[in-house]
Design a protein around this motif. Structure first.
Motif, mmCIF file in Angstrom:
data_model
loop_
_atom_site.group_PDB
_atom_site.id
_atom_site.type_symbol
_atom_site.label_atom_id
_atom_site.label_comp_id
_atom_site.label_asym_id
_atom_site.label_seq_id
_atom_site.Cartn_x
_atom_site.Cartn_y
_atom_site.Cartn_z
ATOM 1 N N GLY A 17 -0.713 -10.531 1.037
ATOM 2 C CA GLY A 17 0.598 -10.306 0.883
ATOM 3 C C GLY A 17 1.113 -8.801 1.405
ATOM 4 N N ALA A 18 0.115 -7.905 0.914
ATOM 5 C CA ALA A 18 0.052 -6.611 1.271
ATOM 6 C C ALA A 18 0.134 -6.507 2.887
ATOM 7 C CB ALA A 18 -0.832 -5.802 0.765
ATOM 8 N N LEU A 39 -0.400 -18.036 -4.509
ATOM 9 C CA LEU A 39 -0.850 -17.957 -5.813
ATOM 10 C C LEU A 39 -0.158 -19.450 -6.322
ATOM 11 C CD1 LEU A 39 -1.271 -14.368 -7.023
ATOM 12 C CD2 LEU A 39 -3.053 -15.907 -6.491
ATOM 13 N N LYS A 40 1.332 -19.599 -6.213
ATOM 14 C CA LYS A 40 1.919 -20.229 -6.866
ATOM 15 C C LYS A 40 2.369 -20.231 -8.223
ATOM 16 C CE LYS A 40 1.061 -23.821 -3.155
ATOM 17 N NZ LYS A 40 2.278 -23.578 -2.395
ATOM 18 N N GLU A 41 2.180 -19.007 -8.637
ATOM 19 C CA GLU A 41 2.394 -18.607 -10.019
ATOM 20 C C GLU A 41 2.711 -17.333 -10.261
ATOM 21 O OE1 GLU A 41 -1.093 -18.149 -12.598
ATOM 22 O OE2 GLU A 41 -2.343 -18.643 -11.026
ATOM 23 N N VAL A 42 3.727 -16.901 -11.394
ATOM 24 C CA VAL A 42 4.051 -15.629 -11.473
ATOM 25 C C VAL A 42 3.847 -15.203 -13.155
ATOM 26 C CG1 VAL A 42 6.021 -14.095 -11.364
ATOM 27 C CG2 VAL A 42 5.791 -15.955 -9.997
ATOM 28 N N SER A 43 3.518 -13.967 -13.101
ATOM 29 C CA SER A 43 3.063 -13.568 -14.562
ATOM 30 C C SER A 43 3.400 -11.947 -14.411
ATOM 31 C CB SER A 43 1.812 -13.853 -15.314
ATOM 32 O OG SER A 43 0.891 -13.088 -14.447
ATOM 33 N N MET A 44 3.539 -11.425 -15.605
ATOM 34 C CA MET A 44 3.870 -9.859 -15.309
ATOM 35 C C MET A 44 2.509 -9.086 -14.618
ATOM 36 S SD MET A 44 6.564 -8.771 -16.444
ATOM 37 C CE MET A 44 6.379 -7.047 -16.677
ATOM 38 N N ARG A 45 1.360 -9.535 -15.031
ATOM 39 C CA ARG A 45 0.051 -8.953 -14.365
ATOM 40 C C ARG A 45 0.082 -9.181 -12.847
ATOM 41 N NH1 ARG A 45 -4.935 -11.026 -13.388
ATOM 42 N NH2 ARG A 45 -4.282 -13.164 -14.186
ATOM 43 N N ILE A 46 0.102 -10.450 -12.545
ATOM 44 C CA ILE A 46 0.376 -11.109 -11.236
ATOM 45 C C ILE A 46 1.342 -10.340 -10.359
ATOM 46 C CG2 ILE A 46 0.627 -12.895 -9.485
ATOM 47 C CD1 ILE A 46 -0.596 -14.626 -11.770
ATOM 48 N N ALA A 47 2.523 -9.943 -11.064
ATOM 49 C CA ALA A 47 3.642 -9.430 -10.275
ATOM 50 C C ALA A 47 3.418 -8.051 -9.930
ATOM 51 C CB ALA A 47 5.040 -9.583 -11.181
ATOM 52 N N ALA A 48 2.756 -7.255 -11.059
ATOM 53 C CA ALA A 48 2.508 -5.924 -10.872
ATOM 54 C C ALA A 48 1.337 -5.834 -9.791
ATOM 55 C CB ALA A 48 2.008 -5.417 -12.271
ATOM 56 N N THR A 49 0.473 -6.519 -9.836
ATOM 57 C CA THR A 49 -0.662 -6.304 -9.075
ATOM 58 C C THR A 49 -0.062 -6.717 -7.544
ATOM 59 O OG1 THR A 49 -2.149 -7.356 -10.401
ATOM 60 C CG2 THR A 49 -2.797 -7.366 -7.991
ATOM 61 N N CYS A 50 0.745 -7.620 -7.118
ATOM 62 C CA CYS A 50 0.873 -8.037 -5.975
ATOM 63 C C CYS A 50 2.166 -6.885 -5.550
ATOM 64 C CB CYS A 50 1.786 -9.232 -5.760
ATOM 65 S SG CYS A 50 0.344 -10.651 -6.115
ATOM 66 N N LEU A 51 3.091 -6.477 -6.372
ATOM 67 C CA LEU A 51 3.947 -5.512 -5.933
ATOM 68 C C LEU A 51 3.346 -4.044 -5.751
ATOM 69 C CD1 LEU A 51 6.811 -6.462 -8.341
ATOM 70 C CD2 LEU A 51 7.214 -6.397 -5.958
ATOM 71 N N GLY A 52 2.288 -3.840 -6.515
ATOM 72 C CA GLY A 52 1.616 -2.400 -6.526
ATOM 73 C C GLY A 52 1.081 -2.429 -5.061
ATOM 74 N N MET A 53 0.342 -3.192 -4.956
ATOM 75 C CA MET A 53 -0.774 -3.217 -3.820
ATOM 76 C C MET A 53 0.260 -3.348 -2.285
ATOM 77 S SD MET A 53 -3.840 -5.825 -2.689
ATOM 78 C CE MET A 53 -4.602 -5.477 -4.300
ATOM 79 N N SER A 54 1.306 -4.242 -2.454
ATOM 80 C CA SER A 54 2.077 -4.228 -1.287
ATOM 81 C C SER A 54 2.937 -2.756 -1.038
ATOM 82 C CB SER A 54 3.240 -5.239 -1.752
ATOM 83 O OG SER A 54 3.813 -5.601 -0.249
ATOM 84 N N ALA A 55 3.192 -2.418 -2.048
ATOM 85 C CA ALA A 55 3.897 -1.052 -1.926
ATOM 86 C C ALA A 55 2.939 0.114 -1.283
ATOM 87 C CB ALA A 55 4.613 -0.449 -3.251
ATOM 88 N N ILE A 56 1.839 0.115 -1.707
ATOM 89 C CA ILE A 56 0.832 1.020 -1.264
ATOM 90 C C ILE A 56 0.419 0.749 0.077
ATOM 91 C CG2 ILE A 56 -1.687 1.710 -1.385
ATOM 92 C CD1 ILE A 56 -1.369 1.226 -4.652
ATOM 93 N N ALA A 57 0.298 -0.481 0.541
ATOM 94 C CA ALA A 57 0.148 -0.893 1.731
ATOM 95 C C ALA A 57 1.151 -0.278 2.754
ATOM 96 C CB ALA A 57 -0.260 -2.454 1.781
#
Length: 275
Positions: A17-18, A39-57
């Motif tokens: 995604g990043a 992933l077809k799932e959402v949680s606070m941990r997953i959202a933070a990981t995906c958003l953080g990595m995408s923003a950095i990229a």
């Protein structure tokens, strides 16, 4: 310390995604792509990981990638009642086409040529695309040129021809053994499809004012979302690459929702579904 299978899966999806977010400079769409499609799932941990990595990229990619929107396109104003009506119309009409586009793409990828025969099939496919490009140069590339032309406005005939030619060129290339996605081609197909709907509206009701360029953006969102079977990703990605503001989201959401409604009840392409 090792990384277990669950965490590895999240990290790989977040990285994919990043990558999407970095290429198109759309951090939110990249993160949602990872959660909704991979992933077809959402949680606070997953959202933070995906958003953080995408923003950095996205930030680091700006060394070589312009942060400006990929396309020059009309800005959508959802406070305009006429735009909302057109959003519903475009979504309803393009929903089945988006679903069929996705079905066909899945089919040709599943049955694409592999191995030594690609030494023959890929050159032949290239020759076929070259013939199409002789008449319609915008079929070349991944669909970005075709989409940009649509966002700037096309005639009815050119939009219809480009819709068919670009879709045919994409499927032919994938069937011949090329490896790639259909994201940009789906945007191009949807944008040209939106143009066709608007131009037909002008013909049906002389004097009717149709926001043609806006319909191209709405069509792109409807087609991409249904072809990917991912409403949030389709809407956010098109909004990002066309530089839409918050005023666009109600109309985009309406177009995507209407598209999913008609895509869900479309007649199935039996031979393709058999695979």
């Amino acid at each position: 310390m090792g990384v277990n299978g669950g965490r590895r899966r999240v990290l790989v999806a977040a990285a994919a995604g990043a990558g999407l977010g970095a290429v198109y400079q759309v951090p939110l769409a990249g993160a949602v792509f990872a959660m909704e499609l991979l992933l077809k799932e959402v949680s606070m941990r997953i959202a933070a990981t995906c958003l953080g990595m995408s923003a950095i990229a996205v930030v680091t990619a700006q060394v070589v990638v312009s942060p400006q929107p990929q396309y020059v396109a009309a800005l959508i104003d959802s406070t305009d009642t006429g735009v909302l009506i057109w959003a519903g119309v475009v979504g309803l009409l393009l929903g089945p086409l988006g679903g069929w586009f996705g079905d066909l793409a899945d089919h040709v990828k599943k049955h694409s040529q592999r191995g030594t025969p690609t030494l023959v099939t890929l050159p032949l496919a290239g020759l076929g695309v070259a013939v199409l490009a002789w008449f319609w140069p915008l079929v070349l590339g991944n669909g970005r040129s075709a989409a940009q032309a649509a966002f700037l406005g096309l005639t009815l005939g050119m939009a219809a021809l480009l819709f068919v030619a670009k879709t045919a060129a994409t499927m032919l290339t994938l069937r011949a053994g090329a490896v790639g996605g259909t994201l940009a081609p789906a945007i191009a197909a949807g944008a040209t499809g939106g143009i066709v709907i608007g131009r037909l509206g002008e013909l049906a009701v002389p004097g009717l004012e149709v926001p043609i360029a806006v319909l191209a953006v709405l069509g792109a969102a409807a087609m991409l979302a249904t072809s990917l079977r991912a409403p949030a990703t389709g809407m956010l990605l098109v909004a990002g690459v066309t530089g839409q503001g918050h005023m666009a989201f109600a109309a985009l959401a309406l177009a995507v929702a209407a598209a999913f409604a008609t895509s869900a009840v479309r007649p199935k392409l039996y031979r393709i579904k058999r695979g």
